[in-house]
Design an enzyme around this catalytic site. Structure first.
Site, PDB file in Angstrom:
ATOM      1  N   PHE A 146       0.866  -1.182   0.000  1.00  0.00           N
ATOM      2  CA  PHE A 146       0.000   0.000   0.000  1.00  0.00           C
ATOM      3  C   PHE A 146       0.898   1.225   0.000  1.00  0.00           C
ATOM      4  O   PHE A 146       1.592   1.501   0.978  1.00  0.00           O
ATOM      5  CB  PHE A 146      -0.940   0.035   1.205  1.00  0.00           C
ATOM      6  CG  PHE A 146      -1.867   1.221   1.157  1.00  0.00           C
ATOM      7  CD1 PHE A 146      -3.013   1.188   0.385  1.00  0.00           C
ATOM      8  CD2 PHE A 146      -1.567   2.392   1.851  1.00  0.00           C
ATOM      9  CE1 PHE A 146      -3.863   2.293   0.308  1.00  0.00           C
ATOM     10  CE2 PHE A 146      -2.409   3.490   1.785  1.00  0.00           C
ATOM     11  CZ  PHE A 146      -3.551   3.445   1.013  1.00  0.00           C
ATOM     12  N   ASP A 231       9.366   2.985   1.715  1.00  0.00           N
ATOM     13  CA  ASP A 231       8.159   3.760   2.002  1.00  0.00           C
ATOM     14  C   ASP A 231       7.854   3.613   3.485  1.00  0.00           C
ATOM     15  O   ASP A 231       7.356   2.581   3.928  1.00  0.00           O
ATOM     16  CB  ASP A 231       6.989   3.256   1.157  1.00  0.00           C
ATOM     17  CG  ASP A 231       5.679   3.997   1.457  1.00  0.00           C
ATOM     18  OD1 ASP A 231       5.636   4.787   2.414  1.00  0.00           O
ATOM     19  OD2 ASP A 231       4.698   3.762   0.722  1.00  0.00           O
ATOM     20  N   LYS A 260       2.629  11.357   7.268  1.00  0.00           N
ATOM     21  CA  LYS A 260       1.787  11.151   8.442  1.00  0.00           C
ATOM     22  C   LYS A 260       2.328  11.822   9.698  1.00  0.00           C
ATOM     23  O   LYS A 260       2.058  12.988   9.934  1.00  0.00           O
ATOM     24  CB  LYS A 260       1.523   9.662   8.641  1.00  0.00           C
ATOM     25  CG  LYS A 260       0.690   9.052   7.492  1.00  0.00           C
ATOM     26  CD  LYS A 260       0.115   7.720   7.841  1.00  0.00           C
ATOM     27  CE  LYS A 260      -0.590   7.074   6.654  1.00  0.00           C
ATOM     28  NZ  LYS A 260      -1.777   7.806   6.184  1.00  0.00           N
TER      29      LYS A 260
END
Length: 415
Positions: A146, A231, A260
């Site tokens: 993801f 990532d 985030k």
């Protein structure tokens, strides 16, 4: 259990459903305010946040130092675009690069934008430095990854629900099996410019790599002049008990994607980091963002990093994460097979349920009813990713309520 009471929450949920596109399936909780590890809904009910906004609220909700930094900056200047220099960007990126061990950073807003930046950097590096024909560069990505929701990023996804109806897709991605170096070898071609991979697969259910995989992957990339890009939008900045999850693997990637938690729970702040040997492929006009690296975001990002350092949130994640993992494995031992697996690092744990016994969605709704917020993924896994500011006592409270919810589930039907 009445999950849709006749309350203000219910009215607001219905109102939102009329005007908001149905691209999410939120839990039936309408948050009005939040502070540190707790949130309150519009009906006054308090909840323990064991989700941390997918790691975006790692500092806790409305950390006073980060709010103060944002307030100070808002009274000066917020956004001018990168058409001009500012006095907050250099201190922020200098701190970020020093912590991560890279020479330069390119600031963006969302994690998906930072991933797109990494993809552009890898492709141009493949063309300019490795000599791959323009338009032929390929990036290896893990199945069940993801990396975001943009059109290019979902082109790299193996998840049918992320892709259905959104084609045609961007070419240039080849899949391998996460944790399987033989699969990486099989996917590599002369046009491979990079491997883009999560050190821990979050949305797949907090899936950890087998020992030695990343060391082998690093060696493979070195041997074939391939960039290794990590990532760490979810796993970075203390979530796994280290500043960066790649540190658990004893390797250093060529590029790093962060987001985030970088925004301190207040703003979307992200970045792609690499050394000059990679960043040199960018030139004025080749990439940009009106809001990326804005004065407010940089001030907030810098304070978020300083708070994490000053309050030793990374070490806190390691210590309390071990406690959370032990408590949840205790729940597994008492679950009579309902909990199939408990996986995690730091304050990031996935609890895998037997779908024949319980629906993860049903369980997280029951948890919310009991006062604990979490979220399911891949239909069988419940994620625990609380703010790194959580206490041992609050972890115990949340796990105890989770155990009570599991114990109260209807018994499976015989036969």
């Amino acid at each position: 259990m009445d999950r849709h009471p006749n309350t203000l929450s219910h009215a607001l949920i219905e109102a939102e459903g009329r005007v908001c596109a149905p691209n999410y399936q939120p839990l039936p909780v309408v948050v009005e305010r939040a502070l540190n590890c707790h949130v309150w809904d519009v009906d006054g009910k308090r909840y323990l946040d064991m989700m941390g906004a997918y790691s975006a609220v790692s500092h806790g909700h409305l950390h006073p130092r980060i709010v103060a930094a944002a307030t100070r900056q808002l009274q000066r200047v917020a956004v001018t675009s990168r058409a001009y220099h500012g006095d907050t960007l250099a201190p922020f990126l200098a701190k970020l690069c020093a912590l991560a061990g890279f020479e330069q950073a390119l600031p963006m807003n969302t994690g998906a934008e930072a991933v797109e930046t990494a993809i552009k950097a890898a492709r141009r590096w493949g063309h300019q430095i490795k000599g791959i024909a323009d338009g032929q560069a390929e990036i290896l990505v893990a199945r069940q990854n993801f990396h975001g929701r943009t059109t290019t990023v979902i082109s790299a996804s193996s998840e049918p629900s992320y892709r259905a109806g959104f084609g045609p897709f961007t070419p240039g991605f080849r899949w391998f099996d996460f944790g399987d170096i033989a699969s990486v070898r099989a996917a590599t071609t002369a046009n491979t410019c990079a491997v883009l991979v999560e050190p821990v697969q979050g949305e797949a259910g907090v899936v950890l790599p087998p020992p030695g995989f990343f060391a082998a992957l690093r060696a493979w990339c070195d041997a074939h002049q391939v960039l290794l890009i990590a990532d760490e939008v979810q796993s970075g900045l203390g979530r796994t008990g280290r500043w960066f999850a790649f540190e658990h693997e004893g390797i250093r990637p060529d590029g790093l994607v962060l987001g985030k938690a970088l925004g301190g729970g207040l703003l979307p702040v992200s970045a792609f980091l690499a050394d000059r040997a990679v960043m040199q492929v960018f030139n004025p006009g080749s990439h940009g963002s009106t809001f990326g690296g804005n004065a407010l975001a940089a001030a907030v990002g810098l304070e978020a990093l300083q708070v994490m350092e000053d309050e030793q949130l990374v070490a806190r994640s390691a210590t309390l994460g071990a406690h959370l993992l032990a408590r949840l494995r205790g729940v597994q031992a008492q679950s009579q097979g309902l909990v199939r697996a408990v996986r995690g690092r730091g304050l990031w744990v996935g609890v895998d349920l037997d779908p024949a016994r319980a629906s993860a969605r049903d369980v997280v709704e029951r948890m919310a009813h009991a006062g604990v917020l979490s979220k399911e993924t891949h239909e069988t896994v419940i994620r625990f990713a609380p703010p790194l500011t959580i206490t041992r006592e609050l972890i115990d409270e949340g796990v105890d309520l989770f155990a009570q919810v599991l114990a109260a589930l209807p018994a499976p039907r015989a036969g």
